[in-house]
Enzyme design. Structure first.
Site, PDB file in Angstrom:
ATOM      1  N   LYS A 224       8.257  -0.233   5.714  1.00 30.20           N
ATOM      2  CA  LYS A 224       7.756   1.100   5.375  1.00 30.20           C
ATOM      3  C   LYS A 224       8.915   1.933   4.848  1.00 30.20           C
ATOM      4  O   LYS A 224       9.901   2.143   5.553  1.00 30.20           O
ATOM      5  CB  LYS A 224       7.145   1.753   6.612  1.00 30.20           C
ATOM      6  CG  LYS A 224       6.458   3.085   6.350  1.00 30.20           C
ATOM      7  CD  LYS A 224       5.764   3.570   7.624  1.00 30.20           C
ATOM      8  CE  LYS A 224       4.998   4.850   7.393  1.00 30.20           C
ATOM      9  NZ  LYS A 224       4.298   5.300   8.630  1.00 30.20           N
TER      10      LYS A 224
ATOM     11  N   ASP B  60      -3.903   9.749  16.341  1.00 28.53           N
ATOM     12  CA  ASP B  60      -4.452   9.397  15.037  1.00 28.53           C
ATOM     13  C   ASP B  60      -5.117   8.020  15.088  1.00 28.53           C
ATOM     14  O   ASP B  60      -4.866   7.157  14.251  1.00 28.53           O
ATOM     15  CB  ASP B  60      -3.356   9.429  13.972  1.00 28.53           C
ATOM     16  CG  ASP B  60      -3.916   9.519  12.551  1.00 28.53           C
ATOM     17  OD1 ASP B  60      -5.096   9.897  12.400  1.00 28.53           O
ATOM     18  OD2 ASP B  60      -3.171   9.222  11.597  1.00 28.53           O
TER      19      ASP B  60
ATOM     20  N   VAL C 258       4.493   0.855   1.645  1.00 24.99           N
ATOM     21  CA  VAL C 258       4.643  -0.269   2.554  1.00 24.99           C
ATOM     22  C   VAL C 258       4.712  -1.552   1.729  1.00 24.99           C
ATOM     23  O   VAL C 258       3.891  -1.770   0.826  1.00 24.99           O
ATOM     24  CB  VAL C 258       3.477  -0.349   3.558  1.00 24.99           C
ATOM     25  CG1 VAL C 258       3.673  -1.542   4.496  1.00 24.99           C
ATOM     26  CG2 VAL C 258       3.387   0.941   4.366  1.00 24.99           C
TER      27      VAL C 258
ATOM     28  N   GLY D  59       0.795   5.521   1.320  1.00 25.19           N
ATOM     29  CA  GLY D  59       0.159   6.562   2.116  1.00 25.19           C
ATOM     30  C   GLY D  59       1.106   7.717   2.323  1.00 25.19           C
ATOM     31  O   GLY D  59       2.276   7.525   2.638  1.00 25.19           O
ATOM     32  N   GLY D  60       0.587   8.940   2.119  1.00 22.29           N
ATOM     33  CA  GLY D  60       1.436  10.115   2.320  1.00 22.29           C
ATOM     34  C   GLY D  60       2.658  10.069   1.420  1.00 22.29           C
ATOM     35  O   GLY D  60       2.557  10.035   0.201  1.00 22.29           O
TER      36      GLY D  60
ATOM     37  N   GLY E 279       0.816  -1.208   0.000  1.00 17.60           N
ATOM     38  CA  GLY E 279       0.000   0.000   0.000  1.00 17.60           C
ATOM     39  C   GLY E 279       0.846   1.252   0.000  1.00 17.60           C
ATOM     40  O   GLY E 279       2.072   1.208   0.128  1.00 17.60           O
TER      41      GLY E 279
END
Length: 282
Positions: free
Chosen positions: A38, A130, A23, A18-19, A16
């Site tokens: 990551k 978060d 990952v 993100g930002g 995946g």
């Protein structure tokens, strides 16, 4: 980003994005185990991203708990920063909710797992900031793991030069922000995490977030000014009460600690087990 190997880790597949990070599922070639790798994307990374990476590592070094994803290693190679952590086989809470309504017992179990993780973090003076479905992993054996401490902060500490530590800054995900985060209050404490867990419980029960709107501003205004719609009547009243106490807008009226919330959920799970056993005998 095409990566075949980083240090001792052999990349198996992309999981995946993100930002500014990707990952991957990877294999630790030394101890022969799967890890989640990551990796910070160089072209998208800036100073803020490096601070998030550093914060995640510092918080992870203080935490060791069954309901928190374990960080094994950190490295830098070929101008790439990476974190190797425990690989959890399962789904995010977001993925689980997308498959349909969750039984009350499952909702309570997830709440207990997240609350247990928050108790451990708060005892280490760490506020997650978060808590959201994407940061909760559900293992195949129904174990719960909380991850991603990238915007976490240490109570009474932190880097004053970091923009997300300044009063008035918003760190976290819109619909899970506490009212005090939205108002930009100077001091955010563990009760903000309690509120966010309350939002998770509400969303699992109602199959929708408590506050929504046409624009982000509408959502922020609703968090501060509105009360959530009543929960479906199928859940026990005790669970309704637990959720609404955790989501009180005033931090003084809210459930005061994750430990108290954990105790309430644990007691409810026992009551549900007794009720189900008695129903089975009838």
């Amino acid at each position: 980003m095409n990566i075949l190997r980083l240090g001792r880790y052999r990349v198996l597949q992309h999981l995946g994005r993100g930002g500014s990070s990707d990952v991957y599922l990877a294999e630790d070639t030394v101890v022969k185990r799967k890890v989640a790798l990551k990796v910070l994307r160089r072209r998208d990374a800036d100073d803020r991203d490096m601070r998030h990476f550093d914060r995640e590592l510092r918080c992870a070094s203080l935490l060791n708990h069954p309901n928190i994803v374990t960080v094994f290693d950190v490295g830098f190679e070929d101008e790439l920063h990476y974190i190797a952590s425990e690989y959890v086989e399962g789904d995010t809470l977001r993925q689980r909710m997308a498959r349909g309504a969750m039984p009350v017992e499952e909702i309570v179990d997830v709440g207990i797992g997240v609350a247990s993780a928050l108790v451990a973090a708060h005892e280490a003076w760490i506020i997650h900031r978060d808590v959201k479905p994407e940061n909760v992993m559900l293992r195949r054996d129904r174990g719960v793991k909380v991850l991603d401490f990238g915007v976490a902060t240490l109570m009474g500490g932190g880097d004053a030069t970091d923009p997300i530590m300044r009063p008035g800054s918003l760190a976290g995900t819109l619909q899970y922000l506490s009212p005090e985060q939205v108002r930009g209050e100077a001091i955010i404490d563990t009760r903000s995490d309690v509120y966010s867990l309350g939002v998770l419980l509400y969303e699992m029960l109602a199959e929708r977030p408590p506050f929504d709107g046409a624009t982000p501003i509408d959502v922020l205004a609703a968090i501060v000014e509105q009360e959530p719609a009543p929960l479906p009547g199928t859940a026990p009243q005790a669970l309704h009460d637990i959720v609404h106490r955790a989501m009180r807008k005033s931090i003084y009226e809210r459930t005061q600690t994750a430990s108290l919330l954990l105790a309430e959920l644990t007691e409810l799970r026992l009551e549900l087990a007794i009720r189900n056993r008695e129903a089975g005998r009838a």
